[in-house]
Design a protein around this motif. Structure first.
Motif, PDB file in Angstrom:
ATOM      1  N   PHE A  71      -1.049  -8.900  -0.314  1.00 11.46           N
ATOM      2  CA  PHE A  71      -0.972  -8.229  -1.604  1.00 11.46           C
ATOM      3  C   PHE A  71       0.278  -7.358  -1.659  1.00 11.46           C
ATOM      4  N   CYS A  72       0.932  -7.326  -2.794  1.00 11.81           N
ATOM      5  CA  CYS A  72       1.964  -6.321  -2.978  1.00 11.81           C
ATOM      6  C   CYS A  72       1.406  -5.185  -3.824  1.00 11.81           C
ATOM      7  N   ALA A  73       1.970  -4.022  -3.627  1.00 13.31           N
ATOM      8  CA  ALA A  73       1.514  -2.819  -4.307  1.00 13.31           C
ATOM      9  C   ALA A  73       2.717  -1.971  -4.673  1.00 13.31           C
ATOM     10  N   SER A  74       2.580  -1.197  -5.717  1.00  9.67           N
ATOM     11  CA  SER A  74       3.671  -0.307  -6.114  1.00  9.67           C
ATOM     12  C   SER A  74       3.109   1.011  -6.621  1.00  9.67           C
ATOM     13  N   GLY A  75       3.949   2.016  -6.589  1.00 10.11           N
ATOM     14  CA  GLY A  75       3.526   3.315  -7.071  1.00 10.11           C
ATOM     15  C   GLY A  75       4.337   4.413  -6.443  1.00 10.11           C
ATOM     16  N   GLN A  76       3.739   5.591  -6.441  1.00  9.72           N
ATOM     17  CA  GLN A  76       4.348   6.769  -5.820  1.00  9.72           C
ATOM     18  C   GLN A  76       3.322   7.352  -4.867  1.00  9.72           C
ATOM     19  N   PRO A  77       3.103   6.670  -3.743  1.00 12.27           N
ATOM     20  CA  PRO A  77       2.014   7.068  -2.849  1.00 12.27           C
ATOM     21  C   PRO A  77       2.276   8.385  -2.143  1.00 12.27           C
ATOM     22  N   ALA A  78       1.191   9.082  -1.853  1.00 15.87           N
ATOM     23  CA  ALA A  78       1.318  10.303  -1.067  1.00 15.87           C
ATOM     24  C   ALA A  78       1.706   9.967   0.374  1.00 15.87           C
ATOM     25  N   THR A  79       1.148   8.896   0.882  1.00 18.78           N
ATOM     26  CA  THR A  79       1.519   8.387   2.209  1.00 18.78           C
ATOM     27  C   THR A  79       1.684   6.884   2.113  1.00 18.78           C
ATOM     28  N   PHE A  80       2.627   6.343   2.890  1.00 16.23           N
ATOM     29  CA  PHE A  80       2.923   4.912   2.793  1.00 16.23           C
ATOM     30  C   PHE A  80       1.743   4.058   3.210  1.00 16.23           C
ATOM     31  N   ARG A  81       1.060   4.455   4.278  1.00 15.22           N
ATOM     32  CA  ARG A  81      -0.007   3.595   4.807  1.00 15.22           C
ATOM     33  C   ARG A  81      -1.234   3.586   3.920  1.00 15.22           C
ATOM     34  N   THR A  82      -1.631   4.714   3.423  1.00 13.45           N
ATOM     35  CA  THR A  82      -2.910   4.819   2.708  1.00 13.45           C
ATOM     36  C   THR A  82      -2.768   4.983   1.212  1.00 13.45           C
ATOM     37  N   GLY A  83      -1.564   5.227   0.741  1.00 10.92           N
ATOM     38  CA  GLY A  83      -1.336   5.317  -0.699  1.00 10.92           C
ATOM     39  C   GLY A  83      -1.712   6.681  -1.244  1.00 10.92           C
ATOM     40  N   PRO A  84      -2.394   6.728  -2.368  1.00 11.27           N
ATOM     41  CA  PRO A  84      -2.817   5.543  -3.115  1.00 11.27           C
ATOM     42  C   PRO A  84      -1.675   4.905  -3.906  1.00 11.27           C
ATOM     43  N   TYR A  85      -1.755   3.604  -4.090  1.00 13.48           N
ATOM     44  CA  TYR A  85      -0.818   2.864  -4.910  1.00 13.48           C
ATOM     45  C   TYR A  85      -1.437   2.620  -6.285  1.00 13.48           C
ATOM     46  N   ASP A  86      -0.579   2.666  -7.284  1.00 11.44           N
ATOM     47  CA  ASP A  86      -1.074   2.579  -8.655  1.00 11.44           C
ATOM     48  C   ASP A  86      -1.299   1.144  -9.127  1.00 11.44           C
ATOM     49  N   TYR A  87      -0.521   0.224  -8.617  1.00 14.69           N
ATOM     50  CA  TYR A  87      -0.549  -1.150  -9.121  1.00 14.69           C
ATOM     51  C   TYR A  87      -0.645  -2.132  -7.960  1.00 14.69           C
ATOM     52  N   TRP A  88      -1.403  -3.204  -8.191  1.00 12.84           N
ATOM     53  CA  TRP A  88      -1.637  -4.224  -7.166  1.00 12.84           C
ATOM     54  C   TRP A  88      -1.494  -5.612  -7.774  1.00 12.84           C
ATOM     55  N   GLY A  89      -0.975  -6.532  -6.957  1.00 19.08           N
ATOM     56  CA  GLY A  89      -0.970  -7.923  -7.344  1.00 19.08           C
ATOM     57  C   GLY A  89      -2.293  -8.579  -7.018  1.00 19.08           C
ATOM     58  N   GLN A  90      -2.391  -9.852  -7.352  1.00 19.45           N
ATOM     59  CA  GLN A  90      -3.650 -10.581  -7.160  1.00 19.45           C
ATOM     60  C   GLN A  90      -3.769 -11.175  -5.758  1.00 19.45           C
ATOM     61  N   GLY A  91      -2.670 -11.191  -5.029  1.00 17.66           N
ATOM     62  CA  GLY A  91      -2.687 -11.690  -3.663  1.00 17.66           C
ATOM     63  C   GLY A  91      -2.256 -13.140  -3.548  1.00 17.66           C
ATOM     64  N   THR A  92      -1.722 -13.466  -2.384  1.00 11.65           N
ATOM     65  CA  THR A  92      -1.344 -14.842  -2.084  1.00 11.65           C
ATOM     66  C   THR A  92      -1.775 -15.160  -0.660  1.00 11.65           C
ATOM     67  N   GLN A  93      -2.347 -16.336  -0.458  1.00  7.64           N
ATOM     68  CA  GLN A  93      -2.914 -16.699   0.846  1.00  7.64           C
ATOM     69  C   GLN A  93      -1.818 -17.172   1.798  1.00  7.64           C
ATOM     70  N   VAL A  94      -1.836 -16.634   2.986  1.00  2.00           N
ATOM     71  CA  VAL A  94      -0.985 -17.100   4.073  1.00  2.00           C
ATOM     72  C   VAL A  94      -1.890 -17.564   5.200  1.00  2.00           C
ATOM     73  N   THR A  95      -1.723 -18.800   5.615  1.00  2.00           N
ATOM     74  CA  THR A  95      -2.521 -19.366   6.696  1.00  2.00           C
ATOM     75  C   THR A  95      -1.582 -19.881   7.771  1.00  2.00           C
ATOM     76  N   VAL A  96      -1.785 -19.404   8.993  1.00  2.00           N
ATOM     77  CA  VAL A  96      -0.957 -19.808  10.121  1.00  2.00           C
ATOM     78  C   VAL A  96      -1.835 -20.587  11.092  1.00  2.00           C
ATOM     79  N   SER A  97      -1.489 -21.825  11.301  1.00  2.47           N
ATOM     80  CA  SER A  97      -2.280 -22.668  12.186  1.00  2.47           C
ATOM     81  C   SER A  97      -1.718 -22.622  13.612  1.00  2.47           C
ATOM     82  N   SER A  98      -2.603 -22.753  14.562  1.00  2.48           N
ATOM     83  CA  SER A  98      -2.185 -22.685  15.965  1.00  2.48           C
ATOM     84  C   SER A  98      -1.803 -24.055  16.510  1.00  2.48           C
TER      85      SER A  98
END
Length: 122
Positions: free
Chosen positions: A95-122
């Motif tokens: 997921f990508c996120a954007s905003g003006q977070p208080a902290t980078f790791r925990t945010g909070p972020y104001d806007y979020w995308g819907q997500g894209t699946q990444v699958t890595v096979s062994s």
């Protein structure tokens, strides 16, 4: 209202590479801190990487540092995540996120995308 749309997910073999993109619209000329998060099945969403508004600073979670690179093109309102040397444990919805977070790791972020699946096979 800012809309975020992610592109570039897919299936790749371990050791391969993928490049994710996140296009932002509706920002009316504003720029925000942009970040990538991911959520694997059965796990909580976790922080992956962040880039400041100007692009001058980046920060990564330990597990991806040296393999992933976050960048942005403010003229295109797009942030990227170049993922190299992918491992099966990188499999997740990203997921990508954007905003003006208080902290980078925990945010909070104001806007979020819907997500894209990444699958890595062994």
């Amino acid at each position: 209202q800012v809309n975020l749309v992610e592109f570039g997910g897919g299936l790749v073999q371990a050791g391969g590479s993928l490049r994710l993109s996140c296009a932002a619209s509706g920002a009316s000329g504003r720029t925000f801190t942009m970040a990538w998060f991911r959520q694997a099945p059965g796990k909580e969403r976790e922080f992956v990487a962040v880039i400041t508004r100007s692009g001058s600073s980046t920060f990564y979670t330990d597990s991806v540092r040296g393999r992933f690179t976050i960048s942005r093109d403010n003229a295109k309102n797009t942030v990227y995540l170049q993922m190299n040397s992918l491992k099966p444990e990188d499999t997740a919805v990203y997921f990508c996120a954007s905003g003006q977070p208080a902290t980078f790791r925990t945010g909070p972020y104001d806007y979020w995308g819907q997500g894209t699946q990444v699958t890595v096979s062994s």
